[in-house]
Design a protein around this motif. Sequence first.
Motif, PDB file in Angstrom:
ATOM      1  N   PRO A 163      15.612 -43.854 -58.756  1.00  0.00           N
ATOM      2  CA  PRO A 163      14.928 -43.153 -59.841  1.00  0.00           C
ATOM      3  C   PRO A 163      13.939 -44.029 -60.598  1.00  0.00           C
ATOM      4  N   GLU A 164      14.248 -45.319 -60.738  1.00  0.00           N
ATOM      5  CA  GLU A 164      13.323 -46.197 -61.457  1.00  0.00           C
ATOM      6  C   GLU A 164      12.037 -46.459 -60.674  1.00  0.00           C
ATOM      7  N   ASP A 165      12.079 -46.220 -59.363  1.00  0.00           N
ATOM      8  CA  ASP A 165      10.887 -46.419 -58.535  1.00  0.00           C
ATOM      9  C   ASP A 165      10.135 -45.116 -58.284  1.00  0.00           C
ATOM     10  N   PHE A 166      10.802 -43.994 -58.487  1.00  0.00           N
ATOM     11  CA  PHE A 166      10.186 -42.695 -58.250  1.00  0.00           C
ATOM     12  C   PHE A 166      10.307 -41.854 -59.522  1.00  0.00           C
ATOM     13  N   GLY A 167      10.933 -40.684 -59.438  1.00  0.00           N
ATOM     14  CA  GLY A 167      11.107 -39.853 -60.618  1.00  0.00           C
ATOM     15  C   GLY A 167      12.534 -39.918 -61.124  1.00  0.00           C
ATOM     16  N   PRO A 168      12.777 -39.524 -62.385  1.00  0.00           N
ATOM     17  CA  PRO A 168      14.122 -39.610 -62.961  1.00  0.00           C
ATOM     18  C   PRO A 168      15.149 -38.724 -62.257  1.00  0.00           C
ATOM     19  N   LYS A 169      14.686 -37.712 -61.506  1.00  0.00           N
ATOM     20  CA  LYS A 169      15.605 -36.814 -60.816  1.00  0.00           C
ATOM     21  C   LYS A 169      15.701 -37.107 -59.312  1.00  0.00           C
ATOM     22  N   ALA A 170      15.208 -38.262 -58.896  1.00  0.00           N
ATOM     23  CA  ALA A 170      15.293 -38.631 -57.480  1.00  0.00           C
ATOM     24  C   ALA A 170      16.757 -38.681 -57.055  1.00  0.00           C
ATOM     25  N   PRO A 171      17.132 -38.002 -55.976  1.00  0.00           N
ATOM     26  CA  PRO A 171      18.535 -37.987 -55.544  1.00  0.00           C
ATOM     27  C   PRO A 171      18.995 -39.379 -55.114  1.00  0.00           C
ATOM     28  N   THR A 172      20.186 -39.738 -55.526  1.00  0.00           N
ATOM     29  CA  THR A 172      20.698 -41.087 -55.253  1.00  0.00           C
ATOM     30  C   THR A 172      21.822 -41.101 -54.223  1.00  0.00           C
ATOM     31  N   THR A 173      22.159 -39.936 -53.681  1.00  0.00           N
ATOM     32  CA  THR A 173      23.175 -39.863 -52.624  1.00  0.00           C
ATOM     33  C   THR A 173      22.661 -38.980 -51.500  1.00  0.00           C
ATOM     34  N   LEU A 174      23.217 -39.173 -50.321  1.00  0.00           N
ATOM     35  CA  LEU A 174      22.838 -38.361 -49.169  1.00  0.00           C
ATOM     36  C   LEU A 174      23.151 -36.889 -49.428  1.00  0.00           C
ATOM     37  N   LYS A 175      24.293 -36.634 -50.058  1.00  0.00           N
ATOM     38  CA  LYS A 175      24.689 -35.263 -50.370  1.00  0.00           C
ATOM     39  C   LYS A 175      23.674 -34.586 -51.279  1.00  0.00           C
ATOM     40  N   ALA A 176      23.167 -35.341 -52.262  1.00  0.00           N
ATOM     41  CA  ALA A 176      22.191 -34.786 -53.198  1.00  0.00           C
ATOM     42  C   ALA A 176      20.870 -34.463 -52.498  1.00  0.00           C
ATOM     43  N   VAL A 177      20.467 -35.311 -51.557  1.00  0.00           N
ATOM     44  CA  VAL A 177      19.250 -35.044 -50.789  1.00  0.00           C
ATOM     45  C   VAL A 177      19.402 -33.746 -50.002  1.00  0.00           C
ATOM     46  N   MET A 178      20.567 -33.574 -49.384  1.00  0.00           N
ATOM     47  CA  MET A 178      20.774 -32.409 -48.534  1.00  0.00           C
ATOM     48  C   MET A 178      20.809 -31.105 -49.321  1.00  0.00           C
ATOM     49  N   VAL A 179      21.106 -31.167 -50.613  1.00  0.00           N
ATOM     50  CA  VAL A 179      21.019 -29.976 -51.462  1.00  0.00           C
ATOM     51  C   VAL A 179      19.573 -29.473 -51.490  1.00  0.00           C
ATOM     52  N   TYR A 180      18.627 -30.406 -51.655  1.00  0.00           N
ATOM     53  CA  TYR A 180      17.204 -30.048 -51.642  1.00  0.00           C
ATOM     54  C   TYR A 180      16.792 -29.533 -50.271  1.00  0.00           C
ATOM     55  N   VAL A 181      17.268 -30.190 -49.222  1.00  0.00           N
ATOM     56  CA  VAL A 181      16.903 -29.823 -47.852  1.00  0.00           C
ATOM     57  C   VAL A 181      17.414 -28.419 -47.513  1.00  0.00           C
ATOM     58  N   LYS A 182      18.655 -28.128 -47.880  1.00  0.00           N
ATOM     59  CA  LYS A 182      19.228 -26.813 -47.590  1.00  0.00           C
ATOM     60  C   LYS A 182      18.487 -25.714 -48.353  1.00  0.00           C
ATOM     61  N   ALA A 183      18.111 -26.002 -49.593  1.00  0.00           N
ATOM     62  CA  ALA A 183      17.358 -25.019 -50.383  1.00  0.00           C
ATOM     63  C   ALA A 183      15.996 -24.755 -49.738  1.00  0.00           C
ATOM     64  N   ALA A 184      15.355 -25.819 -49.247  1.00  0.00           N
ATOM     65  CA  ALA A 184      14.063 -25.662 -48.583  1.00  0.00           C
ATOM     66  C   ALA A 184      14.201 -24.843 -47.311  1.00  0.00           C
ATOM     67  N   ARG A 185      15.281 -25.050 -46.571  1.00  0.00           N
ATOM     68  CA  ARG A 185      15.517 -24.311 -45.333  1.00  0.00           C
ATOM     69  C   ARG A 185      15.687 -22.817 -45.624  1.00  0.00           C
ATOM     70  N   GLN A 186      16.402 -22.493 -46.683  1.00  0.00           N
ATOM     71  CA  GLN A 186      16.639 -21.097 -47.036  1.00  0.00           C
ATOM     72  C   GLN A 186      15.378 -20.425 -47.577  1.00  0.00           C
ATOM     73  N   ARG A 187      14.611 -21.183 -48.331  1.00  0.00           N
ATOM     74  CA  ARG A 187      13.434 -20.639 -49.010  1.00  0.00           C
ATOM     75  C   ARG A 187      12.217 -20.575 -48.083  1.00  0.00           C
ATOM     76  N   GLY A 188      12.139 -21.523 -47.148  1.00  0.00           N
ATOM     77  CA  GLY A 188      10.971 -21.627 -46.279  1.00  0.00           C
ATOM     78  C   GLY A 188       9.998 -22.681 -46.737  1.00  0.00           C
ATOM     79  N   PHE A 189      10.200 -23.223 -47.921  1.00  0.00           N
ATOM     80  CA  PHE A 189       9.386 -24.315 -48.449  1.00  0.00           C
ATOM     81  C   PHE A 189      10.219 -25.073 -49.475  1.00  0.00           C
ATOM     82  N   SER A 190       9.842 -26.318 -49.741  1.00  0.00           N
ATOM     83  CA  SER A 190      10.605 -27.164 -50.659  1.00  0.00           C
ATOM     84  C   SER A 190       9.988 -27.156 -52.050  1.00  0.00           C
ATOM     85  N   LEU A 191      10.823 -27.448 -53.045  1.00  0.00           N
ATOM     86  CA  LEU A 191      10.379 -27.576 -54.434  1.00  0.00           C
ATOM     87  C   LEU A 191      11.035 -28.814 -55.041  1.00  0.00           C
ATOM     88  N   ILE A 192      10.272 -29.613 -55.770  1.00  0.00           N
ATOM     89  CA  ILE A 192      10.854 -30.720 -56.520  1.00  0.00           C
ATOM     90  C   ILE A 192      10.224 -30.780 -57.907  1.00  0.00           C
TER      91      ILE A 192
END
Length: 260
Positions: A163-192
Amino acid sequence: MSEMLGRSFRVLEYLASHPEGVPLSLLAGDLQIPLSASHRLLTELIRYGYVRQEQRDGHYVLTIKLVSIGLSFLSNSGVVDVAQPLLDQLAKATGELVRLAVVDGDELTFVAKAQGATHGLRYDPDMGLSVALSCSAAGHAWLSTLPEDDAMALVAKKGLGKPEDFGPKAPTTLKAVMVYVKAARQRGFSLINEVFAPGMTAMAAPVFGPSGPAIGVITIAGPAVRLTAQRMETLGPTLMQAAAEVATASGASALFKKRA
């Protein structure tokens, strides 16, 4: 020979991140290459025209030769000719920064962009060699097209952004990243939102090749005060349509053909 070649590429990548130039001692120390070996590498790179030494302070800097090679490659591949009009159109319609990244092995690299913001706050980050997969809209969009195990393995291989190198909400675990990935898969596009950079939002949609796998990603990015979550949801169909149009036109590019 292999070690020397590897060190040469490390030197070039290091200098690319220091456009103001660096002294020999700093480069050698940061790269943990002996001073004498660093000097020999730089001397060879100077001889071949990729590096120059400033007379003013003795610092070493990249020449534009490497940039010229990259631009020549993109020009000859046809990717910019194919995609640029479509990126310009999307940037004009959204009023935000639009970029195209191309899949290259296990890397995602930005190769073209169009700026739609004509006034006010403009978001226009430097074009990087590779996209940070764990904390970018482009990364999440591409990962969403891969089997879940493959996506997780790729994120684990590339590492997580802090987060200190990117944004304050940057995911810090693999599980947290996959939450974004799964949402993008369902939606058809990603949002951050404040994931890649503070105060900034982005969205991305994959560009699929004729045989199925994604060959690239189109992103829209801008200030969170203007590119809100609600606005990104509204722009989703427009973004996906642009990605589909780039996919249709991709057959005219040698670069896209190879990746398809």
